[in-house]
Design a protein around this motif. Structure first.
Motif, mmCIF file in Angstrom:
data_model
loop_
_atom_site.group_PDB
_atom_site.id
_atom_site.type_symbol
_atom_site.label_atom_id
_atom_site.label_comp_id
_atom_site.label_asym_id
_atom_site.label_seq_id
_atom_site.Cartn_x
_atom_site.Cartn_y
_atom_site.Cartn_z
ATOM 1 N N GLU A 70 0.933 -1.078 0.134
ATOM 2 C CA GLU A 70 -0.008 -0.031 -0.069
ATOM 3 C C GLU A 70 0.788 1.434 -0.106
ATOM 4 O O GLU A 70 0.476 2.294 -0.903
ATOM 5 C CB GLU A 70 -1.042 -0.041 1.068
ATOM 6 N N ILE A 71 1.925 1.441 0.812
ATOM 7 C CA ILE A 71 2.776 2.533 0.972
ATOM 8 C C ILE A 71 3.628 2.803 -0.309
ATOM 9 O O ILE A 71 3.459 4.073 -0.750
ATOM 10 C CB ILE A 71 3.716 2.425 2.037
ATOM 11 N N THR A 72 3.811 1.818 -1.288
ATOM 12 C CA THR A 72 4.589 1.853 -2.331
ATOM 13 C C THR A 72 3.602 2.498 -3.549
ATOM 14 O O THR A 72 3.766 3.345 -4.074
ATOM 15 C CB THR A 72 5.193 0.510 -2.780
ATOM 16 N N ILE A 73 2.372 1.790 -3.426
ATOM 17 C CA ILE A 73 1.296 2.397 -4.491
ATOM 18 C C ILE A 73 1.019 3.861 -4.255
ATOM 19 O O ILE A 73 0.968 4.591 -5.023
ATOM 20 C CB ILE A 73 0.146 1.439 -4.456
ATOM 21 N N GLN A 74 0.647 4.299 -2.958
ATOM 22 C CA GLN A 74 0.375 5.523 -2.560
ATOM 23 C C GLN A 74 1.502 6.458 -2.855
ATOM 24 O O GLN A 74 1.303 7.628 -3.278
ATOM 25 C CB GLN A 74 0.077 5.531 -1.122
ATOM 26 N N ALA A 75 2.614 6.052 -2.957
ATOM 27 C CA ALA A 75 3.935 6.845 -3.019
ATOM 28 C C ALA A 75 4.017 7.135 -4.479
ATOM 29 O O ALA A 75 4.312 8.608 -4.937
ATOM 30 C CB ALA A 75 5.136 6.499 -2.751
ATOM 31 N N ILE A 76 3.586 6.116 -5.459
ATOM 32 C CA ILE A 76 3.330 6.326 -6.838
ATOM 33 C C ILE A 76 2.358 7.408 -7.204
ATOM 34 O O ILE A 76 2.649 8.156 -8.252
ATOM 35 C CB ILE A 76 3.575 5.050 -7.644
ATOM 36 N N LEU A 77 1.237 7.115 -6.837
ATOM 37 C CA LEU A 77 0.002 7.801 -6.942
ATOM 38 C C LEU A 77 0.473 9.245 -6.876
ATOM 39 O O LEU A 77 -0.022 10.216 -7.523
ATOM 40 C CB LEU A 77 -1.026 7.395 -6.480
ATOM 41 N N ASN A 78 1.056 9.571 -5.461
ATOM 42 C CA ASN A 78 1.179 10.938 -5.164
ATOM 43 C C ASN A 78 2.325 11.580 -5.974
ATOM 44 O O ASN A 78 2.328 13.012 -6.136
ATOM 45 C CB ASN A 78 1.655 10.996 -3.641
ATOM 46 N N SER A 79 3.049 10.751 -6.393
ATOM 47 C CA SER A 79 4.195 11.627 -7.206
ATOM 48 C C SER A 79 4.151 11.547 -8.948
ATOM 49 O O SER A 79 4.702 12.467 -9.286
ATOM 50 C CB SER A 79 5.432 11.044 -6.561
ATOM 51 N N ALA A 80 3.485 10.543 -9.411
ATOM 52 C CA ALA A 80 3.272 10.575 -10.824
ATOM 53 C C ALA A 80 2.241 11.165 -11.570
ATOM 54 O O ALA A 80 2.247 11.156 -12.725
ATOM 55 C CB ALA A 80 3.411 9.048 -11.126
ATOM 56 N N ALA A 81 1.337 11.622 -10.769
ATOM 57 C CA ALA A 81 0.117 12.220 -11.272
ATOM 58 C C ALA A 81 0.435 13.615 -11.723
ATOM 59 O O ALA A 81 0.851 14.437 -10.764
ATOM 60 C CB ALA A 81 -1.017 11.996 -10.523
ATOM 61 N N THR A 82 -0.155 14.007 -13.062
ATOM 62 C CA THR A 82 -0.066 15.642 -13.280
ATOM 63 C C THR A 82 -1.646 15.944 -13.190
ATOM 64 O O THR A 82 -2.131 17.096 -13.249
ATOM 65 C CB THR A 82 0.004 15.516 -14.668
ATOM 66 N N GLY A 83 -2.762 14.991 -13.659
ATOM 67 C CA GLY A 83 -3.886 15.197 -13.614
ATOM 68 C C GLY A 83 -4.334 15.370 -14.995
ATOM 69 O O GLY A 83 -5.695 15.262 -15.379
ATOM 70 N N ASP A 84 -3.315 15.246 -16.048
ATOM 71 C CA ASP A 84 -3.748 15.182 -17.396
ATOM 72 C C ASP A 84 -3.814 13.737 -18.004
ATOM 73 O O ASP A 84 -3.268 12.704 -17.295
ATOM 74 C CB ASP A 84 -2.746 15.858 -18.252
ATOM 75 N N VAL A 85 -4.546 13.535 -19.081
ATOM 76 C CA VAL A 85 -4.728 12.187 -19.470
ATOM 77 C C VAL A 85 -3.487 11.643 -19.941
ATOM 78 O O VAL A 85 -2.479 12.180 -20.348
ATOM 79 C CB VAL A 85 -5.782 11.953 -20.797
ATOM 80 N N GLY A 86 -3.072 10.275 -19.666
ATOM 81 C CA GLY A 86 -1.829 9.870 -19.913
ATOM 82 C C GLY A 86 -0.925 9.590 -18.736
ATOM 83 O O GLY A 86 0.184 9.273 -19.066
ATOM 84 N N ASP A 87 -1.493 9.838 -17.640
ATOM 85 C CA ASP A 87 -0.397 9.499 -16.381
ATOM 86 C C ASP A 87 0.064 8.356 -16.449
ATOM 87 O O ASP A 87 1.166 8.268 -15.566
ATOM 88 C CB ASP A 87 -0.984 10.088 -14.989
ATOM 89 N N GLY A 88 -0.652 7.356 -16.854
ATOM 90 C CA GLY A 88 0.159 5.820 -16.542
ATOM 91 C C GLY A 88 -0.631 5.014 -15.574
ATOM 92 O O GLY A 88 -1.829 5.250 -15.182
ATOM 93 N N LYS A 89 -0.317 3.774 -15.428
ATOM 94 C CA LYS A 89 -0.815 2.718 -14.867
ATOM 95 C C LYS A 89 0.086 2.155 -13.786
ATOM 96 O O LYS A 89 1.119 2.231 -13.990
ATOM 97 C CB LYS A 89 -1.379 1.656 -15.737
ATOM 98 N N ILE A 90 -0.704 1.739 -12.828
ATOM 99 C CA ILE A 90 0.224 0.651 -11.894
ATOM 100 C C ILE A 90 -0.465 -0.794 -11.767
ATOM 101 O O ILE A 90 -1.849 -0.743 -11.846
ATOM 102 C CB ILE A 90 0.056 1.216 -10.489
ATOM 103 N N PHE A 91 0.101 -1.784 -11.775
ATOM 104 C CA PHE A 91 -0.027 -3.272 -12.198
ATOM 105 C C PHE A 91 0.465 -4.042 -10.867
ATOM 106 O O PHE A 91 1.610 -3.947 -10.742
ATOM 107 C CB PHE A 91 0.211 -3.869 -13.260
ATOM 108 N N VAL A 92 -0.332 -4.690 -10.193
ATOM 109 C CA VAL A 92 0.182 -5.494 -8.930
ATOM 110 C C VAL A 92 0.057 -6.886 -9.202
ATOM 111 O O VAL A 92 -1.021 -7.506 -9.589
ATOM 112 C CB VAL A 92 -0.617 -5.136 -7.516
#
Ligand SMILES: Nc1ncnc2c1ncn2[C@@H]1O[C@H](COP(=O)(O)OP(=O)(O)OP(=O)(O)O)[C@@H](O)[C@H]1O
Ligand SMILES: Nc1ncnc2c1ncn2[C@@H]1O[C@H](COP(=O)(O)OP(=O)(O)OP(=O)(O)O)[C@@H](O)[C@H]1O
Ligand SMILES: Nc1ncnc2c1ncn2[C@@H]1O[C@H](COP(=O)(O)OP(=O)(O)OP(=O)(O)O)[C@@H](O)[C@H]1O
Ligand SMILES: [Mg+2]
Ligand SMILES: [Mg+2]
Ligand SMILES: [Mg+2]
Lengths: 112, 112, 112
Positions: A70-92
């Motif tokens: 969870e902590i890893t996913i939250q760190a990525i979500l918080n840092s990788a998003a710009t809000g524009d389409v195309g910010d990417g995906k996370i797969f577990v």
């Protein structure tokens, strides 16, 4: 153990890396990939139509113990998003076993 | 079937490949990645601090039948280790199905 | 959700991409890898022995909802095969969770 794969904008790499480090995730591997996305993301510049979807992305592969998922996913979500389409995906996905080559040890402790 | 992913030193690639061939593992895919590791691995050379952790690695992805899991891992452990920190990791995960594109066949026999 | 990994001939990429688009699979990532294959595939040209197996391949990674698994595999099988040895492989594995970075949403709807 879990494998967390994140496909992010290359321009966000440094921020994501720092966010991961700040939560104690210091080990991962990455390489650059081409991403195909929704054709609706195309845009027009000086009368020429471009697709923004067939673009370079950075692929991060991070194997963590379950209590770090969870902590890893939250760190990525918080840092990788710009809000524009195309910010990417996370797969577990599940990792069954892990070995440290130097010592031959196996198990979750090799991820620490 | 299992996917065995090994992140090794590029300098060890030839030895690993030969070790895999010698146990009958002739098929795999590889590409080069950047590896982030423990910052403690940094070193100092002529007064300048270097991180040895953000370096090129080779990523091998090998899908094998279950009865080849152990022999494949042992071949990698035996050939990829130098004993110095940073020899790399092996990750094992489950593959549900496999297809040979040429014939459309599926199942573990396509891995032989 | 499933991850479908296809290792194809680079020369077949465009056909595969079009086949995927035609069945509604518009999102995926790809990168180029080196493939090691069966040494028996080696050939002799003007007296010199070549291995055709240590060659460039394209690696496609496609995450889809379960109801898209079969249609995606069939699209790849139909478009990537030449009938000659070395057409490549498809591997299927389980994905436990998926996130859209832009919004933080998770689940199979983020794949649509
Ligand atoms: N289903 C998928 N399988 C594999 N890779 C994917 C998949 N979906 C997206 N990607 C990768 O992620 C990159 C970015 O995708 P993108 O952010 O456009 O996803 P999205 O769901 O369309 O999100 P958004 O709504 O913000 O555009 C793609 O270029 C591709 O590399
Ligand atoms: N948890 C991980 N997830 C993804 N890749 C990893 C992970 N850990 C290591 N790697 C990859 O393996 C490479 C080598 O790691 P490394 O050998 O330093 O592991 P280690 O556990 O620190 O072992 P050592 O104690 O010998 O240093 C890294 O550069 C990175 O590419
Ligand atoms: N078991 C495997 N694990 C990982 N990658 C593989 C595996 N088998 C094949 N590949 C990848 O697929 C590529 C093509 O393999 P190839 O098509 O020769 O498979 P094959 O089973 O020998 O089929 P064919 O009988 O048509 O030659 C290889 O070069 C390699 O990149
Ligand atoms: Mg998109
Ligand atoms: Mg290390
Ligand atoms: Mg072959």
């Amino acid at each position: 153990m879990k494998k967390i794969e994140a496909i992010i904008r290359k321009s966000k790499y440094r921020e994501v890396k720092e966010a991961l480090h700040s939560v104690g995730v210091n080990f991962f591997s990455y390489w650059d990939v081409t991403g195909l996305g929704n054709e609706k993301e195309g845009h027009v510049y000086r009368g020429v139509s471009y697709s923004t979807s067939d673009i370079q992305r950075r692929y991060l592969s991070i194997v963590v113990n379950d209590d770090f998922e969870e902590i890893t996913i939250q760190a990525i979500l918080n840092s990788a998003a710009t809000g524009d389409v195309g910010d990417g995906k996370i797969f577990v996905s599940e990792i069954k076993e892990c070995y440290r080559i130097r010592t031959g040890e196996k198990g979750g402790d090799t991820l620490k």
